[in-house]
Design a protein around this motif. Structure first.
Motif, PDB file in Angstrom:
ATOM      1  N   GLU A   3       0.822  -1.204   0.000  1.00 64.08           N
ATOM      2  CA  GLU A   3       0.000   0.000   0.000  1.00 64.08           C
ATOM      3  C   GLU A   3       0.858   1.257   0.000  1.00 64.08           C
ATOM      4  O   GLU A   3       0.399   2.319  -0.390  1.00 64.08           O
ATOM      5  N   ARG A   4       2.109   1.149   0.430  1.00 68.54           N
ATOM      6  CA  ARG A   4       3.025   2.286   0.446  1.00 68.54           C
ATOM      7  C   ARG A   4       3.912   2.305  -0.802  1.00 68.54           C
ATOM      8  O   ARG A   4       4.874   3.046  -0.867  1.00 68.54           O
ATOM      9  N   GLY A   5       3.634   1.424  -1.768  1.00 66.39           N
ATOM     10  CA  GLY A   5       4.416   1.378  -2.989  1.00 66.39           C
ATOM     11  C   GLY A   5       5.724   0.618  -2.863  1.00 66.39           C
ATOM     12  O   GLY A   5       6.564   0.659  -3.748  1.00 66.39           O
ATOM     13  N   ARG A   6       5.916  -0.104  -1.773  1.00 68.63           N
ATOM     14  CA  ARG A   6       7.146  -0.868  -1.523  1.00 68.63           C
ATOM     15  C   ARG A   6       6.898  -2.326  -1.925  1.00 68.63           C
ATOM     16  O   ARG A   6       6.868  -3.224  -1.108  1.00 68.63           O
ATOM     17  N   PHE A   7       6.714  -2.554  -3.210  1.00 70.71           N
ATOM     18  CA  PHE A   7       6.261  -3.846  -3.718  1.00 70.71           C
ATOM     19  C   PHE A   7       7.252  -4.981  -3.495  1.00 70.71           C
ATOM     20  O   PHE A   7       6.866  -6.085  -3.150  1.00 70.71           O
ATOM     21  N   ALA A   8       8.540  -4.740  -3.697  1.00 77.99           N
ATOM     22  CA  ALA A   8       9.529  -5.807  -3.529  1.00 77.99           C
ATOM     23  C   ALA A   8       9.603  -6.261  -2.076  1.00 77.99           C
ATOM     24  O   ALA A   8       9.685  -7.462  -1.798  1.00 77.99           O
ATOM     25  N   ILE A   9       9.577  -5.320  -1.144  1.00 77.77           N
ATOM     26  CA  ILE A   9       9.598  -5.693   0.274  1.00 77.77           C
ATOM     27  C   ILE A   9       8.318  -6.433   0.636  1.00 77.77           C
ATOM     28  O   ILE A   9       8.346  -7.433   1.357  1.00 77.77           O
ATOM     29  N   ALA A  10       7.193  -5.959   0.133  1.00 83.66           N
ATOM     30  CA  ALA A  10       5.919  -6.639   0.403  1.00 83.66           C
ATOM     31  C   ALA A  10       5.957  -8.070  -0.129  1.00 83.66           C
ATOM     32  O   ALA A  10       5.542  -9.010   0.554  1.00 83.66           O
ATOM     33  N   TYR A  11       6.473  -8.237  -1.335  1.00 79.09           N
ATOM     34  CA  TYR A  11       6.533  -9.567  -1.947  1.00 79.09           C
ATOM     35  C   TYR A  11       7.403 -10.513  -1.115  1.00 79.09           C
ATOM     36  O   TYR A  11       6.988 -11.623  -0.782  1.00 79.09           O
ATOM     37  N   SER A  12       8.599 -10.058  -0.748  1.00 76.11           N
ATOM     38  CA  SER A  12       9.496 -10.891   0.050  1.00 76.11           C
ATOM     39  C   SER A  12       8.884 -11.237   1.406  1.00 76.11           C
ATOM     40  O   SER A  12       8.997 -12.364   1.886  1.00 76.11           O
ATOM     41  N   ALA A  45      14.357 -13.718  -2.291  1.00 79.97           N
ATOM     42  CA  ALA A  45      14.780 -14.003  -0.920  1.00 79.97           C
ATOM     43  C   ALA A  45      13.853 -13.299   0.065  1.00 79.97           C
ATOM     44  O   ALA A  45      13.344 -12.219  -0.228  1.00 79.97           O
ATOM     45  N   PRO A  46      13.642 -13.918   1.210  1.00 75.93           N
ATOM     46  CA  PRO A  46      12.834 -13.247   2.234  1.00 75.93           C
ATOM     47  C   PRO A  46      13.593 -12.041   2.774  1.00 75.93           C
ATOM     48  O   PRO A  46      14.811 -11.930   2.607  1.00 75.93           O
ATOM     49  N   PRO A  47      12.875 -11.128   3.412  1.00 74.13           N
ATOM     50  CA  PRO A  47      13.575  -9.964   3.955  1.00 74.13           C
ATOM     51  C   PRO A  47      14.567 -10.392   5.029  1.00 74.13           C
ATOM     52  O   PRO A  47      14.347 -11.358   5.750  1.00 74.13           O
ATOM     53  N   ARG A  48      15.676  -9.670   5.101  1.00 70.86           N
ATOM     54  CA  ARG A  48      16.630  -9.892   6.186  1.00 70.86           C
ATOM     55  C   ARG A  48      16.168  -9.061   7.363  1.00 70.86           C
ATOM     56  O   ARG A  48      15.626  -7.971   7.188  1.00 70.86           O
ATOM     57  N   VAL A  49      16.371  -9.574   8.549  1.00 64.45           N
ATOM     58  CA  VAL A  49      15.980  -8.830   9.743  1.00 64.45           C
ATOM     59  C   VAL A  49      17.103  -8.864  10.767  1.00 64.45           C
ATOM     60  O   VAL A  49      17.918  -9.785  10.785  1.00 64.45           O
ATOM     61  N   THR A  50      17.141  -7.811  11.580  1.00 66.14           N
ATOM     62  CA  THR A  50      18.000  -7.809  12.756  1.00 66.14           C
ATOM     63  C   THR A  50      17.091  -7.937  13.967  1.00 66.14           C
ATOM     64  O   THR A  50      15.941  -7.484  13.941  1.00 66.14           O
ATOM     65  N   GLN A  64      13.692  -4.775   9.468  1.00 68.68           N
ATOM     66  CA  GLN A  64      14.015  -5.281   8.141  1.00 68.68           C
ATOM     67  C   GLN A  64      15.190  -4.465   7.628  1.00 68.68           C
ATOM     68  O   GLN A  64      15.194  -3.233   7.729  1.00 68.68           O
ATOM     69  N   VAL A  65      16.204  -5.142   7.074  1.00 66.26           N
ATOM     70  CA  VAL A  65      17.425  -4.476   6.646  1.00 66.26           C
ATOM     71  C   VAL A  65      17.873  -4.986   5.282  1.00 66.26           C
ATOM     72  O   VAL A  65      17.407  -6.012   4.804  1.00 66.26           O
ATOM     73  N   ARG A  66      18.817  -4.244   4.714  1.00 60.16           N
ATOM     74  CA  ARG A  66      19.501  -4.678   3.496  1.00 60.16           C
ATOM     75  C   ARG A  66      20.941  -4.187   3.587  1.00 60.16           C
ATOM     76  O   ARG A  66      21.282  -3.336   4.402  1.00 60.16           O
ATOM     77  N   THR A  67      21.776  -4.723   2.714  1.00 58.21           N
ATOM     78  CA  THR A  67      23.169  -4.303   2.639  1.00 58.21           C
ATOM     79  C   THR A  67      23.277  -3.167   1.632  1.00 58.21           C
ATOM     80  O   THR A  67      22.775  -3.289   0.508  1.00 58.21           O
ATOM     81  N   ASP A  68      23.927  -2.074   2.024  1.00 58.03           N
ATOM     82  CA  ASP A  68      24.080  -0.950   1.098  1.00 58.03           C
ATOM     83  C   ASP A  68      25.324  -1.151   0.229  1.00 58.03           C
ATOM     84  O   ASP A  68      26.050  -2.141   0.360  1.00 58.03           O
ATOM     85  N   ALA A  69      25.585  -0.212  -0.662  1.00 57.53           N
ATOM     86  CA  ALA A  69      26.694  -0.327  -1.615  1.00 57.53           C
ATOM     87  C   ALA A  69      28.050  -0.411  -0.927  1.00 57.53           C
ATOM     88  O   ALA A  69      28.981  -1.005  -1.451  1.00 57.53           O
ATOM     89  N   ALA A  70      28.178   0.162   0.265  1.00 54.46           N
ATOM     90  CA  ALA A  70      29.444   0.138   1.000  1.00 54.46           C
ATOM     91  C   ALA A  70      29.578  -1.115   1.866  1.00 54.46           C
ATOM     92  O   ALA A  70      30.572  -1.284   2.562  1.00 54.46           O
ATOM     93  N   GLY A  71      28.573  -1.991   1.841  1.00 58.17           N
ATOM     94  CA  GLY A  71      28.617  -3.218   2.627  1.00 58.17           C
ATOM     95  C   GLY A  71      28.045  -3.081   4.022  1.00 58.17           C
ATOM     96  O   GLY A  71      28.064  -4.032   4.795  1.00 58.17           O
TER      97      GLY A  71
END
Length: 129
Positions: A3-12, A45-50, A64-71
């Motif tokens: 509903e917030r337009g975050r389709f990939a996160i919703a799908y995972s 892949a399912p969302p990663r979480v801390t 819910q987290v992801r790895t950025d370009a700097a790692g």
């Protein structure tokens, strides 16, 4: 998240919900709609979480987290904070490490203490929500 337009996160997130409960027909219906929206851009892949816990072992924060370009690890999705007794304390949406979406806080009895809305890290004035 959809509903917030975050389709990939919703799908995972829905994939993970179905893994945990394969009979969740509501999640399956939502996945069908999201497959149409995402087309060939389906995350696999399912969302990663801390998870941060109180000394008692009770969950204190799940993000819910992801790895950025700097790692590095950045929040990207929903962050939830919990009272040690198990009641929700705070929910905040993140996009690419910045608050982006709703923030709600509750007292231990479940009464809403505050609501806010963010766009790209900036808290919106009440009239713009």
């Amino acid at each position: 998240m959809a509903e917030r337009g975050r389709f990939a996160i919703a799908y995972s997130s829905l994939l993970e919900a179905l893994r945990l409960n394969p009979r969740n027909s509501e999640a399956e219906s939502a996945l069908v709609r999201l497959r149409e929206i995402l087309g060939s851009e389906l995350p696999d892949a399912p969302p990663r979480v801390t998870l941060k816990r109180y000394a008692s072992g009770a969950p204190e924060q799940i993000v819910q987290v992801r790895t950025d370009a700097a790692g590095g690890i950045v929040p990207d999705g929903i962050a939830t904070d919990w009272y040690e007794s198990g009641e929700p304390r705070r929910l905040l949406d993140y996009a690419n490490g910045l608050p982006h979406g709703a923030e709600v806080t509750w007292d231990p009895s479940g009464r809403v203490l505050s609501r806010a809305e963010y766009r790209h890290g900036t808290r919106l004035p009440v009239g713009e929500r």
